[in-house]
Write a protein that holds these residues in place. Structure first.
Motif, PDB file in Angstrom:
ATOM      1  N   LYS A  68      43.726  38.917  34.225  1.00  0.00           N
ATOM      2  CA  LYS A  68      42.662  40.402  34.923  1.00  0.00           C
ATOM      3  C   LYS A  68      42.335  40.962  33.419  1.00  0.00           C
ATOM      4  O   LYS A  68      41.333  41.651  34.694  1.00  0.00           O
ATOM      5  CB  LYS A  68      44.561  40.819  34.720  1.00  0.00           C
ATOM      6  CG  LYS A  68      45.502  40.203  36.257  1.00  0.00           C
ATOM      7  CD  LYS A  68      46.447  41.387  36.074  1.00  0.00           C
ATOM      8  CE  LYS A  68      47.067  40.835  36.837  1.00  0.00           C
ATOM      9  NZ  LYS A  68      49.221  40.633  36.703  1.00  0.00           N
ATOM     10  N   GLU A  69      42.675  40.455  32.181  1.00  0.00           N
ATOM     11  CA  GLU A  69      41.781  41.168  31.426  1.00  0.00           C
ATOM     12  C   GLU A  69      40.511  40.814  31.974  1.00  0.00           C
ATOM     13  O   GLU A  69      39.347  41.959  30.710  1.00  0.00           O
ATOM     14  CB  GLU A  69      41.755  39.591  29.981  1.00  0.00           C
ATOM     15  CG  GLU A  69      43.586  40.529  29.519  1.00  0.00           C
ATOM     16  CD  GLU A  69      43.766  40.210  28.077  1.00  0.00           C
ATOM     17  OE1 GLU A  69      43.075  39.410  27.479  1.00  0.00           O
ATOM     18  OE2 GLU A  69      45.015  40.302  28.105  1.00  0.00           O
ATOM     19  N   TYR A  70      39.975  39.773  32.057  1.00  0.00           N
ATOM     20  CA  TYR A  70      37.939  39.744  32.261  1.00  0.00           C
ATOM     21  C   TYR A  70      37.937  40.312  33.376  1.00  0.00           C
ATOM     22  O   TYR A  70      36.523  41.262  33.984  1.00  0.00           O
ATOM     23  CB  TYR A  70      37.928  37.920  32.104  1.00  0.00           C
ATOM     24  CG  TYR A  70      37.882  36.867  30.751  1.00  0.00           C
ATOM     25  CD1 TYR A  70      37.249  37.646  29.792  1.00  0.00           C
ATOM     26  CD2 TYR A  70      38.669  36.454  31.148  1.00  0.00           C
ATOM     27  CE1 TYR A  70      36.884  36.920  29.213  1.00  0.00           C
ATOM     28  CE2 TYR A  70      38.875  35.615  29.937  1.00  0.00           C
ATOM     29  CZ  TYR A  70      37.835  35.419  28.268  1.00  0.00           C
ATOM     30  OH  TYR A  70      38.174  35.372  27.489  1.00  0.00           O
ATOM     31  N   PHE A  71      37.695  40.391  34.527  1.00  0.00           N
ATOM     32  CA  PHE A  71      38.619  39.998  35.418  1.00  0.00           C
ATOM     33  C   PHE A  71      38.779  42.472  36.218  1.00  0.00           C
ATOM     34  O   PHE A  71      38.489  42.651  37.576  1.00  0.00           O
ATOM     35  CB  PHE A  71      38.106  39.663  36.624  1.00  0.00           C
ATOM     36  CG  PHE A  71      37.923  37.714  36.411  1.00  0.00           C
ATOM     37  CD1 PHE A  71      36.408  38.244  35.899  1.00  0.00           C
ATOM     38  CD2 PHE A  71      38.620  37.395  35.882  1.00  0.00           C
ATOM     39  CE1 PHE A  71      35.847  36.863  35.439  1.00  0.00           C
ATOM     40  CE2 PHE A  71      37.842  35.428  36.176  1.00  0.00           C
ATOM     41  CZ  PHE A  71      37.060  35.632  35.297  1.00  0.00           C
ATOM     42  N   ASP A  72      38.687  42.749  35.469  1.00  0.00           N
ATOM     43  CA  ASP A  72      39.405  44.226  35.426  1.00  0.00           C
ATOM     44  C   ASP A  72      38.282  44.918  36.099  1.00  0.00           C
ATOM     45  O   ASP A  72      37.738  46.102  36.946  1.00  0.00           O
ATOM     46  CB  ASP A  72      39.825  44.761  34.602  1.00  0.00           C
ATOM     47  CG  ASP A  72      39.028  45.293  33.371  1.00  0.00           C
ATOM     48  OD1 ASP A  72      38.326  43.898  33.215  1.00  0.00           O
ATOM     49  OD2 ASP A  72      38.805  45.331  32.406  1.00  0.00           O
TER      50      ASP A  72
END
Ligand code: SAM
Length: 302
Positions: free
Chosen positions: A60-64
């Motif tokens: 989730k941190e990368y693909f927000d």
């Protein structure tokens, strides 16, 4: 949906599930660091399992900043420098078809994890030997890769060439602490001396030293930051080096410690430099993630 290679493979190797076509050797690729590639082959053989809850959180941190317009069931995508295939795995139920490439023996770990998925093909190739025509893909990504390559700017250009006009490219590159204070920067420059020594050690010793570092540095610092978060001292917690690991399991700490200290070639960039490189590669509408991991960004090909 997948399309044929536009080059002839120089070899075909047997993975745990599939035959893997090879397009890169350390002789025919120019923009590659052979020690880095060898080291990553070993790293991903050691840390090949990525299916726990915390890794789902990390995704989730990368693909927000990635949405369904960019990746959906009609998307033909490429993961450049896929490593164990953990991020390809994240997109298998979102994209149409994914080409996952890496020049290292990580392709064996990737084939082990993803080899039975019908919408993934794994290929042994480097940024400068990508075996598809220009403007093939709707979406491309390269996560934690291009800063380990001698010429990052050229590598980004070579990646974006493969994206269709109107398609998207996502990149995560190590930041140069442009949003951090002097203490944070000093700790980093000190730790970098350790990296220069550790990354030159023989493989087994390097892994042992990195495991020790994960236990005596990563774990206490990250858990101290976690304690501060629990006490609602979020501002203070964020000032602690390795704070982003406060809720990550020890396995991820060991993996990232080896990634960080085991790799000889590591470049770091300011947000402004990344934006410049993305523009030079032909990307527009560039959006940066404002939360860790720094810096991750996505742009649209002109
Ligand atoms: C830090 S790992 C990241 C792997 C994966 N993207 C991830 O985040 O889990 C960097 C990867 O880049 C690959 N790599 C190194 N040089 C490369 C090159 N010239 N072209 C493509 N990939 C490369 C390495 O083999 C390694 O698997």
């Amino acid at each position: 949906m997948k399309i044929a290679y536009n080059k002839t493979p120089i070899d075909t190797i047997k993975g745990p599930n599939n035959s893997i076509d090879v397009f890169t050797s350390l002789d025919n690729s120019e923009n590659i660091d052979s020690d880095v590639v060898k080291s990553f082959g070993e790293e991903w053989s050691k840390f090949a399992v990525h299916n726990d809850e915390s890794v789902r959180e990390l995704r989730k941190e990368y693909f927000d900043i990635v949405n369904e317009t960019m990746v959906n069931k009609n998307t033909y995508m490429i993961d450049i420098g896929c490593g164990s295939g953990r991020w390809t795995d994240y997109f298998t139920d979102k994209a149409g078809f994914i080409e996952a490439i890496d020049p290292s023996d990580a392709v064996f770990a990737a084939d082990n994890m993803l080899g039975k998925k019908e919408n993934v093909r794994i290929t042994k190739a480097s940024v400068d030997t990508i075996p598809w025509p220009d403007e093939t893909f709707d979406f491309g990504m390269s996560i934690g890769v291009l800063h380990h390559i001698p010429n990052t700017k050229q590598a980004l250009i070579d990646c974006v060439k493969k994206i269709k006009k109107g398609g998207y490219f996502f990149v995560y590159l190590y930041y140069r602490f442009d949003n951090r204070g002097i203490i944070f920067k000093s700790v980093f420059y000190l730790s970098n001396i350790f990296r220069l020594v550790i990354s030159r050690m023989p493989g087994v010793l390097k892994k042992i030293v990195c495991d020790i570092l994960a236990a005596v540095v990563y774990w206490p610092l990250s858990r101290f930051a976690g304690l501060l978060h629990t006490l609602n001292l979020h501002g203070l917690a964020k000032k602690i080096p390795l704070e982003p690991y406060y809720n990550k399991p020890f396995y991820n700490l060991r993996n990232d410690c080896l990634d960080r200290f085991g790799t000889k070639l590591e470049q770091r960039f300011l947000k402004s430099e990344i934006e410049e490189m993305m523009k030079a590669a032909g990307l527009t509408d560039i959006v940066f993630g404002e939360k860790s991991a720094f810096w991750h960004a996505v742009g649209r090909k002109l």
